[in-house]
Each structure stands twice: as C-alpha cells, then as structure tokens.
Design a protein around this motif. Structure first.
Motif, PDB file in Angstrom:
ATOM      1  N   ALA A  43      45.238  48.028  32.575  1.00  0.00           N
ATOM      2  CA  ALA A  43      46.574  48.558  32.857  1.00  0.00           C
ATOM      3  C   ALA A  43      46.922  49.742  31.959  1.00  0.00           C
ATOM      4  O   ALA A  43      48.057  50.224  31.970  1.00  0.00           O
ATOM      5  CB  ALA A  43      47.618  47.450  32.691  1.00  0.00           C
ATOM      6  N   GLY A  44      45.940  50.203  31.166  1.00  0.00           N
ATOM      7  CA  GLY A  44      46.158  51.360  30.313  1.00  0.00           C
ATOM      8  C   GLY A  44      46.806  51.049  28.985  1.00  0.00           C
ATOM      9  O   GLY A  44      47.314  51.947  28.307  1.00  0.00           O
ATOM     10  N   LYS A  45      46.778  49.770  28.569  1.00  0.00           N
ATOM     11  CA  LYS A  45      47.398  49.359  27.310  1.00  0.00           C
ATOM     12  C   LYS A  45      46.324  48.867  26.353  1.00  0.00           C
ATOM     13  O   LYS A  45      45.448  48.088  26.734  1.00  0.00           O
ATOM     14  CB  LYS A  45      48.409  48.225  27.543  1.00  0.00           C
ATOM     15  N   ARG A  46      46.404  49.306  25.104  1.00  0.00           N
ATOM     16  CA  ARG A  46      45.446  48.877  24.094  1.00  0.00           C
ATOM     17  C   ARG A  46      46.082  47.794  23.229  1.00  0.00           C
ATOM     18  O   ARG A  46      47.172  47.968  22.697  1.00  0.00           O
ATOM     19  CB  ARG A  46      45.033  50.055  23.218  1.00  0.00           C
ATOM     20  N   ILE A  47      45.397  46.663  23.089  1.00  0.00           N
ATOM     21  CA  ILE A  47      45.876  45.619  22.189  1.00  0.00           C
ATOM     22  C   ILE A  47      44.694  44.828  21.647  1.00  0.00           C
ATOM     23  O   ILE A  47      43.690  44.632  22.350  1.00  0.00           O
ATOM     24  CB  ILE A  47      46.881  44.659  22.886  1.00  0.00           C
ATOM     25  N   LYS A  48      44.807  44.410  20.404  1.00  0.00           N
ATOM     26  CA  LYS A  48      43.858  43.502  19.781  1.00  0.00           C
ATOM     27  C   LYS A  48      44.645  42.272  19.357  1.00  0.00           C
ATOM     28  O   LYS A  48      45.632  42.379  18.610  1.00  0.00           O
ATOM     29  CB  LYS A  48      43.198  44.157  18.569  1.00  0.00           C
ATOM     30  N   VAL A  49      44.238  41.098  19.839  1.00  0.00           N
ATOM     31  CA  VAL A  49      44.925  39.848  19.517  1.00  0.00           C
ATOM     32  C   VAL A  49      43.983  38.952  18.743  1.00  0.00           C
ATOM     33  O   VAL A  49      42.850  38.710  19.167  1.00  0.00           O
ATOM     34  CB  VAL A  49      45.415  39.117  20.790  1.00  0.00           C
ATOM     35  N   ARG A  50      44.452  38.464  17.621  1.00  0.00           N
ATOM     36  CA  ARG A  50      43.702  37.512  16.819  1.00  0.00           C
ATOM     37  C   ARG A  50      44.555  36.260  16.628  1.00  0.00           C
ATOM     38  O   ARG A  50      45.749  36.256  16.881  1.00  0.00           O
ATOM     39  CB  ARG A  50      43.300  38.124  15.482  1.00  0.00           C
ATOM     40  N   CYS A  51      43.918  35.205  16.162  1.00  0.00           N
ATOM     41  CA  CYS A  51      44.551  33.891  16.138  1.00  0.00           C
ATOM     42  C   CYS A  51      44.688  33.355  14.716  1.00  0.00           C
ATOM     43  O   CYS A  51      43.798  33.549  13.875  1.00  0.00           O
ATOM     44  CB  CYS A  51      43.706  32.922  16.975  1.00  0.00           C
ATOM     45  N   LEU A  52      45.809  32.691  14.448  1.00  0.00           N
ATOM     46  CA  LEU A  52      45.976  31.870  13.264  1.00  0.00           C
ATOM     47  C   LEU A  52      46.084  30.427  13.732  1.00  0.00           C
ATOM     48  O   LEU A  52      46.844  30.125  14.659  1.00  0.00           O
ATOM     49  CB  LEU A  52      47.255  32.237  12.501  1.00  0.00           C
ATOM     50  N   VAL A  53      45.329  29.517  13.119  1.00  0.00           N
ATOM     51  CA  VAL A  53      45.487  28.104  13.443  1.00  0.00           C
ATOM     52  C   VAL A  53      46.436  27.476  12.419  1.00  0.00           C
ATOM     53  O   VAL A  53      46.336  27.732  11.222  1.00  0.00           O
ATOM     54  CB  VAL A  53      44.147  27.355  13.505  1.00  0.00           C
ATOM     55  N   THR A  54      47.335  26.683  12.950  1.00  0.00           N
ATOM     56  CA  THR A  54      48.427  26.122  12.159  1.00  0.00           C
ATOM     57  C   THR A  54      48.272  24.615  12.030  1.00  0.00           C
ATOM     58  O   THR A  54      47.931  23.941  13.003  1.00  0.00           O
ATOM     59  CB  THR A  54      49.774  26.445  12.841  1.00  0.00           C
ATOM     60  N   ALA A  55      48.546  24.104  10.852  1.00  0.00           N
ATOM     61  CA  ALA A  55      48.641  22.660  10.632  1.00  0.00           C
ATOM     62  C   ALA A  55      50.113  22.293  10.538  1.00  0.00           C
ATOM     63  O   ALA A  55      50.918  23.053   9.984  1.00  0.00           O
ATOM     64  CB  ALA A  55      47.904  22.262   9.360  1.00  0.00           C
ATOM     65  N   PHE A 108      35.779  29.061  12.888  1.00  0.00           N
ATOM     66  CA  PHE A 108      35.953  30.041  13.963  1.00  0.00           C
ATOM     67  C   PHE A 108      36.271  31.433  13.428  1.00  0.00           C
ATOM     68  O   PHE A 108      36.694  32.296  14.182  1.00  0.00           O
ATOM     69  CB  PHE A 108      37.072  29.587  14.914  1.00  0.00           C
ATOM     70  N   ARG A 109      36.047  31.672  12.145  1.00  0.00           N
ATOM     71  CA  ARG A 109      36.481  32.938  11.553  1.00  0.00           C
ATOM     72  C   ARG A 109      35.766  34.142  12.137  1.00  0.00           C
ATOM     73  O   ARG A 109      36.308  35.249  12.122  1.00  0.00           O
ATOM     74  CB  ARG A 109      36.303  32.893  10.033  1.00  0.00           C
ATOM     75  N   ALA A 110      34.568  33.982  12.637  1.00  0.00           N
ATOM     76  CA  ALA A 110      33.837  35.109  13.216  1.00  0.00           C
ATOM     77  C   ALA A 110      34.070  35.236  14.715  1.00  0.00           C
ATOM     78  O   ALA A 110      33.485  36.113  15.363  1.00  0.00           O
ATOM     79  CB  ALA A 110      32.342  34.956  12.942  1.00  0.00           C
ATOM     80  N   ARG A 111      34.939  34.403  15.258  1.00  0.00           N
ATOM     81  CA  ARG A 111      35.130  34.381  16.707  1.00  0.00           C
ATOM     82  C   ARG A 111      36.572  34.682  17.122  1.00  0.00           C
ATOM     83  O   ARG A 111      36.918  34.532  18.283  1.00  0.00           O
ATOM     84  CB  ARG A 111      34.697  33.013  17.256  1.00  0.00           C
ATOM     85  N   GLY A 112      37.405  35.085  16.163  1.00  0.00           N
ATOM     86  CA  GLY A 112      38.764  35.474  16.537  1.00  0.00           C
ATOM     87  C   GLY A 112      39.868  34.782  15.777  1.00  0.00           C
ATOM     88  O   GLY A 112      41.037  35.154  15.902  1.00  0.00           O
TER      89      GLY A 112
END
Length: 372
Positions: free
Chosen positions: A142-154, A171-175
C-alpha cells in the motif's frame, strides 16, 4: 518557526512516527472483536454492533482507575486464543499503524494470557510474529513503510515472569526485542520479578517495566534502582519528584525555578526513556486531564519523553491523535514532534545501526518536508 504544512491531522498523519508502548490486546478493531467473538462462540460482548462496541470500550476505560481500566481486556483476550486470531490481530495492528504514519513500532502482549485453547507459549509468539510480518508486507504493497517488533510481557500478579523472560531470549533473533511486566501496580512491585530481570541482564537483553502510572515514585525507584530497567512504561509520576513553584503554568516554555529530587535527576541524567501515554494516563487517573499532564514540563526539562498510544481501542486513539492533543495543548511545532520521534527511535530495542538508519533515512527526511 514557520511550517511548510499546517500542523493539522492531515499533516501529522504524513509525519513519520515511532511507537514504543502499544498493547496488542488493546488495539483491536471493534469489527474484528465482533467477528472473532462470533467465530469462537464468545457470548459475553457488551454490544452487538461495531459503533456501540467501540463506544463501550471507550466509556468503560474512562474509569479513573487502572484496575477498572484493565477489566476491559477480558473481552479482547477472550477472542485471541487461537493462532488464526492472533495472527489476524497482529496483521491488522501493523496495517493500522502504518496507515497512521508509524514507521517503527514495538507492540507488546502477554503470551501467558492466550493459552486457553491449547496453544503453548512458543506457538502464541510464532502466530503474532507471522501476523506482524504479513502486516508489514501488506503495508508495503500500500506504499507504507513500517517495521514492527514485539515485546513479550509477564503479568505482575502471576508467577511466570522468568518463563516469559526465557521466551523473550529464545525469540530474540526472530522479532522479539525485549521483555516487560504489566498489570495492576499496587501490591505487585517490580522487585517481585527480580529473577526475570536478572535473566534478561545475564543474556544482554533489554527490558522495560510498567512503573509510575497508578503507583508513584516507589515503583519508579524499584524499577530503576533494584531491577535496572532500560525504559519506564509510563513513568508519569516522576513529576512527583520535581518541585515546581506555586502557580506554575504546565504549558510554559521554560521552567527556570524547579528543583529535581534524586530520582528525577537520575532518570534525566541517565536518559532513561519515559513511555508516556497521554490519553491513557487520563483514563486511568494517573493525571486529571491533558492540560495538567506533566508531559510538557518533562519535555521542556529535557527528559527523554516519548509519545505513545498504550491501548488504541480503549482510548479510541492513534499516534496522530496523541500528537495533535499535545500540540494543541502545549503549542508544539513540527520540530518538537520530530524531537519526540527521534527520542523514541533512539530508545528502541533494535540494534544501533537499525535505529540510525531509520533516523537518517526516514524520520529526518520525513520532517524536513514539513519544516521550512
């Protein structure tokens, strides 16, 4: 400073934005909640049409209490118990953020809350990461640039924080770029989870801690002094360690006669990022209203402030709306919004070269066309 474009919602949506504090289970589309509830046979939604459901979430979250605010998540978590549902919610999250001009986001969620249908922790994380990747790809088309990464929460009231910290490292090397604890603050101090934070430090992995939202300076002190947090989730009550002269206008541009206490000085000296969430902070009672929010005081005193959404569904908000509220209230211009965005990018948990690339190639050029 003059501006090439007016600082209105249309311009703000175009501006590149960075989001560090956004909860996956707090950002669903109301229509998706309804559809997923029908698919899994969840009968307890408080409304049966999109508009009414959106209004219910917004109204229910406006309680002035963090504990009551958190009760709204029972409905979103209930419909996020399958891999397909998690993948869809994550995909739509990335798409929605990209459409709002967010170029980098760290979205957090608690995997331990998504095991009711038989998934294990790894399967939960894998589904969410697949969704983020799909959302990034759809945004690019759609012409939009985004990088999404994850934080896991306890969850701070539970006893799985070490297990979730291990999940973050696995999972640190996977996002997954970091770890967090969240939930009701009162009665559940961060120091209860020292083994998890020690595990993260032992593996050179970053983490943030929800602190200084519903609870005051003691939670901030524990998070930074005992636990060694890299960022403060909210951290809004650091203002309690700053003495302002009586009658000080929170919207002033300078604050020459303030006195910072030891905690406030430490947070500023160490450049500990504050993940401030203006609308959410009002809803949970951390502050009375936007006018009295300490964001401007902290920004003018050169704390490392960042702007965040927290829960887009519950607050009926976007990053653009949060920027617009702050700009309207405190008179910010494009250069201010750029500074808050660079603050956030500097504070992200991805590697230095990735942060620098986004600042130099996306954020600064994006604001250059807005600022004469």
């Amino acid at each position: 400073m003059t501006t090439a474009l007016p600082l209105d919602m249309a311009g703000i949506r175009v501006a590149p934005k960075v989001l560090l504090h956004d909860h996956l289970d707090g950002g669903l589309r109301p229509s998706t909640v309804l559809e997923l509830a029908q698919q899994v046979g969840y009968p307890d939604l408080p409304a049966s049409d999109t508009e009414s459901l959106a209004r219910w979430f917004r109204t229910a979250a406006d309680s002035g209490s963090l504990e009551q605010y958190l009760e709204t998540f029972a409905h979103t978590v209930a419909v996020m118990q399958t891999a397909a549902a998690l993948e869809r919610v994550a995909r739509e999250c990335a798409e929605d953020l990209a459409a709002d001009g967010v170029v980098y986001a760290e979205v957090r969620f608690a995997p331990e809350q998504h095991l009711q249908a038989g998934l294990d922790l790894d399967e939960v994380v894998e589904a969410v990461l697949r969704g983020f990747t799909e959302g990034e790809q759809n945004a690019a088309q759609a012409g939009k640039r985004i990088k999404v990464r994850c934080l896991v929460t306890a969850m701070r009231h539970a006893a799985r924080s070490l297990e979730i910290a291990e999940l973050a490292v696995r999972f640190r090397a996977r996002g997954v770029v970091g770890f967090d604890i969240a939930g009701a603050e009162a009665g559940f101090p961060p120091s209860r989870h020292l083994d998890a934070f020690e595990y993260m430090r032992a593996h050179n992995a970053p983490f943030t801690i929800h602190a200084g939202e519903a609870f005051g300076l003691p939670s901030i002190h524990e998070a930074i002094s005992f636990c060694g947090t890299d960022r403060l989730g909210h951290g809004v009550r650091v203002i309690d360690d700053i003495e302002l002269p009586p009658g000080t206008d929170p919207a002033a541009t300078t604050f020459p006669d303030v006195t910072l206490g030891d905690i406030a000085n430490y947070v500023r000296d160490k450049r500990i990022p504050l993940e401030l969430c203006p609308s959410s902070n009002v809803q949970t009672g951390a502050v009375t209203d936007i006018a009295s929010h300490p964001f401007n005081v902290l920004a003018r005193l050169r704390f490392r402030v960042t702007v965040n959404t927290d829960n887009r569904l519950m607050s009926d908000t976007t990053m653009s709306r949060e920027f617009k509220k702050l700009a309207d209230q405190f008179g910010y211009g494009w250069s201010d919004l750029e500074r808050f965005t660079v603050n956030a990018m500097k504070s992200a948990f991805i590697h230095f070269d990735e942060r620098l690339e986004l600042i130099d190639e996306v954020i600064k050029p994006g604001y250059a066309v807005l600022i004469e």
